[in-house]
Write an enzyme that holds these catalytic residues in place. Sequence first.
Site, PDB file in Angstrom:
ATOM      1  CE  LYS A  79      -2.807   1.436   3.511  1.00 22.40           C
ATOM      2  NZ  LYS A  79      -4.059   1.539   4.313  1.00 22.40           N
TER       3      LYS A  79
ATOM      4  NE  ARG B  44     -16.211  17.451   8.636  1.00 20.07           N
ATOM      5  CZ  ARG B  44     -16.160  16.722   7.518  1.00 20.07           C
ATOM      6  NH1 ARG B  44     -16.450  17.260   6.355  1.00 20.07           N
ATOM      7  NH2 ARG B  44     -15.829  15.443   7.565  1.00 20.07           N
TER       8      ARG B  44
ATOM      9  CB  ALA C 117      -3.156   8.541  17.623  1.00 17.58           C
TER      10      ALA C 117
ATOM     11  CE  LYS D  63      -2.228  11.991  12.230  1.00 17.73           C
ATOM     12  NZ  LYS D  63      -3.039  11.120  11.364  1.00 17.73           N
TER      13      LYS D  63
ATOM     14  CB  SER E 219      -6.551   0.739  15.617  1.00 14.12           C
ATOM     15  OG  SER E 219      -6.434   0.797  14.205  1.00 14.12           O
TER      16      SER E 219
HETATM   17  N1  LIG Z   1      -5.862   3.494  12.736  1.00 19.94           N
HETATM   18  C1  LIG Z   1      -6.023   3.367  11.464  1.00 19.94           C
HETATM   19  O1  LIG Z   1      -5.912   2.271  10.917  1.00 19.94           O
HETATM   20  C2  LIG Z   1      -6.414   4.551  10.638  1.00 19.94           C
HETATM   21  C3  LIG Z   1      -6.902   4.349   9.343  1.00 19.94           C
HETATM   22  C4  LIG Z   1      -7.310   5.457   8.600  1.00 19.94           C
HETATM   23  C5  LIG Z   1      -7.202   6.733   9.126  1.00 19.94           C
HETATM   24  N2  LIG Z   1      -6.654   6.888  10.366  1.00 19.94           N
HETATM   25  C6  LIG Z   1      -6.562   8.212  10.965  1.00 19.94           C
HETATM   26  O2  LIG Z   1      -7.851   8.541  11.408  1.00 19.94           O
HETATM   27  C7  LIG Z   1      -8.030   9.946  11.390  1.00 19.94           C
HETATM   28  C8  LIG Z   1      -9.302  10.297  10.636  1.00 19.94           C
HETATM   29  O3  LIG Z   1      -9.167   9.895   9.297  1.00 19.94           O
HETATM   30  P1  LIG Z   1     -10.328  10.173   8.219  1.00 19.94           P
HETATM   31  O4  LIG Z   1      -9.797   9.703   6.932  1.00 19.94           O
HETATM   32  O5  LIG Z   1     -11.623   9.650   8.723  1.00 19.94           O
HETATM   33  O6  LIG Z   1     -10.354  11.759   8.229  1.00 19.94           O
HETATM   34  P2  LIG Z   1     -11.577  12.733   7.863  1.00 19.94           P
HETATM   35  O7  LIG Z   1     -10.947  14.053   7.627  1.00 19.94           O
HETATM   36  O8  LIG Z   1     -12.409  12.114   6.789  1.00 19.94           O
HETATM   37  O9  LIG Z   1     -12.451  12.757   9.205  1.00 19.94           O
HETATM   38  C9  LIG Z   1     -12.001  13.273  10.409  1.00 19.94           C
HETATM   39  C10 LIG Z   1     -13.234  13.792  11.121  1.00 19.94           C
HETATM   40  O10 LIG Z   1     -12.882  14.140  12.465  1.00 19.94           O
HETATM   41  C11 LIG Z   1     -13.620  15.306  12.788  1.00 19.94           C
HETATM   42  N3  LIG Z   1     -12.978  15.949  13.926  1.00 19.94           N
HETATM   43  C12 LIG Z   1     -11.935  16.802  13.957  1.00 19.94           C
HETATM   44  N4  LIG Z   1     -11.654  17.146  15.215  1.00 19.94           N
HETATM   45  C13 LIG Z   1     -12.560  16.515  16.006  1.00 19.94           C
HETATM   46  C14 LIG Z   1     -12.798  16.503  17.408  1.00 19.94           C
HETATM   47  N5  LIG Z   1     -12.032  17.176  18.247  1.00 19.94           N
HETATM   48  N6  LIG Z   1     -13.821  15.760  17.870  1.00 19.94           N
HETATM   49  C15 LIG Z   1     -14.598  15.050  17.030  1.00 19.94           C
HETATM   50  N7  LIG Z   1     -14.420  15.019  15.702  1.00 19.94           N
HETATM   51  C16 LIG Z   1     -13.399  15.752  15.191  1.00 19.94           C
HETATM   52  C17 LIG Z   1     -13.591  16.130  11.514  1.00 19.94           C
HETATM   53  O11 LIG Z   1     -14.617  17.106  11.513  1.00 19.94           O
HETATM   54  C18 LIG Z   1     -13.802  15.047  10.475  1.00 19.94           C
HETATM   55  O12 LIG Z   1     -15.164  14.843  10.170  1.00 19.94           O
HETATM   56  C19 LIG Z   1      -6.745  10.518  10.775  1.00 19.94           C
HETATM   57  O13 LIG Z   1      -5.874  10.895  11.808  1.00 19.94           O
HETATM   58  C20 LIG Z   1      -6.172   9.341  10.029  1.00 19.94           C
HETATM   59  O14 LIG Z   1      -4.788   9.465   9.863  1.00 19.94           O
HETATM   60  C21 LIG Z   1      -6.286   5.827  11.121  1.00 19.94           C
END
Ligand SMILES: NC(=O)c1ccc[n+]([C@@H]2O[C@H](COP(=O)([O-])OP(=O)(O)OC[C@H]3O[C@@H](n4cnc5c(N)ncnc54)[C@H](O)[C@@H]3O)[C@@H](O)[C@H]2O)c1
Length: 342
Positions: free
Chosen positions: A94, A187, A241, A246, A312
């Site tokens: 990936k 949002r 995180a 993060k 995770s």
């Molecule tokens: N652990 C994993 O396997 C994994 C996989 C994918 C993404 N991630 C991580 O997850 C996070 C989110 O990814 P995504 O693709 O869904 O992003 P995204 O931008 O689609 O969604 C993030 C959401 O969090 C909301 N948000 C921001 N601050 C907030 C707060 N304080 N309280 C509540 N909601 C809040 C935003 O408004 C947004 O809707 C990123 O940090 C990404 O790197 C982790």
Amino acid sequence: MIQPISGRQSGLCVRRCGTACPIASRRVPDITVLDHQAVLAAVSAAAAIDATRQAFLCHHRGEWTMPPKVYVQSPPFGDFRAMPALGGGFALLKWVTSFPGNVAHGLPTVNGVVCLSDAYTGMPRALLDAPAVTALRTGAVAAVASVALARSDARSVGIVGCGLNGAWVARCMAAAGYGPGVCFDPRDKVAGKLATELGWQTGDRAAALACDIVCCITPGKDVVVDAGDLRPGQHLNMLGADGSGKAEASLEAVQACELFCDEWEQASHGGELAGAVGAGLVTRDRVASLGAVLDGDLDGRSGPEAVTMFDSTGLAIQDLAIAIMAFEAGRDGRVKAGELRL
Ligand SMILES: NC(=O)c1ccc[n+]([C@@H]2O[C@H](COP(=O)([O-])OP(=O)(O)OC[C@H]3O[C@@H](n4cnc5c(N)ncnc54)[C@H](O)[C@@H]3O)[C@@H](O)[C@H]2O)c1
């Protein structure tokens, strides 16, 4: 231009291992191409959960392997991540990004491609949309961890962060039989849309954190769970995180929980646990891996009043499990896929 295929198998044979491979064919096989919608159509939430659980077991038993994730910085814009894995007759890479400034240009923060190759010949077999594969496996692991670590009577789910991956966490939790839940996101619209889709409710942070199972999937810039928020018997999936710097929980909250992770190296360096590990507050012997718990080698929660936290960071073996399923659905004509010859 990518042409759709319709179940044609491009000279495939089936070896005694049961894995389709092109070894008996002299012809170079075409590469199956699955875009975002095709991946999501190919793998249901329930199937993603089963495949993800199996991937953790295979990895724990040493049957699937996964070299460490490699970060390639592209300052000041963001970074690329290369995530390889091998298992099930396939090898996966990936190649995925995190470019936070992209939003200002109308581009996604996270993008990339998954390449799936035949492990016996090395031939590339599929290219898949990385965000879709990621969303399915991220949602699925929340459900797998909840079944393993939450109380058996846990039902309600708080979703903190309802973006792309938060939505799939909610969908997978619902597919695993959890809910109803509370969706919280600054949002309001995205929280409302997700709640409506699942027949759940919207609420504030406190309402989401009051649920039996809490799933945090925010960008990880701000702490959203403090020690005072924790309730006896609760289970938390911390998913946001997934890189250095993060965190979604305070150090005090992390310290107050029984700790579990997907993989120690990733979690201790770039996951929710990294801050506490760096500060010397959490050591490896305090953290159990999910695969070991699933396989019965380590215990899950110690009792009904314990608060459990699963970190995770996202593993390439999870991507591999989803990519194999999606590839097979495209190859067999169960979803509309494209085909490409290099
Ligand atoms: N652990 C994993 O396997 C994994 C996989 C994918 C993404 N991630 C991580 O997850 C996070 C989110 O990814 P995504 O693709 O869904 O992003 P995204 O931008 O689609 O969604 C993030 C959401 O969090 C909301 N948000 C921001 N601050 C907030 C707060 N304080 N309280 C509540 N909601 C809040 C935003 O408004 C947004 O809707 C990123 O940090 C990404 O790197 C982790």
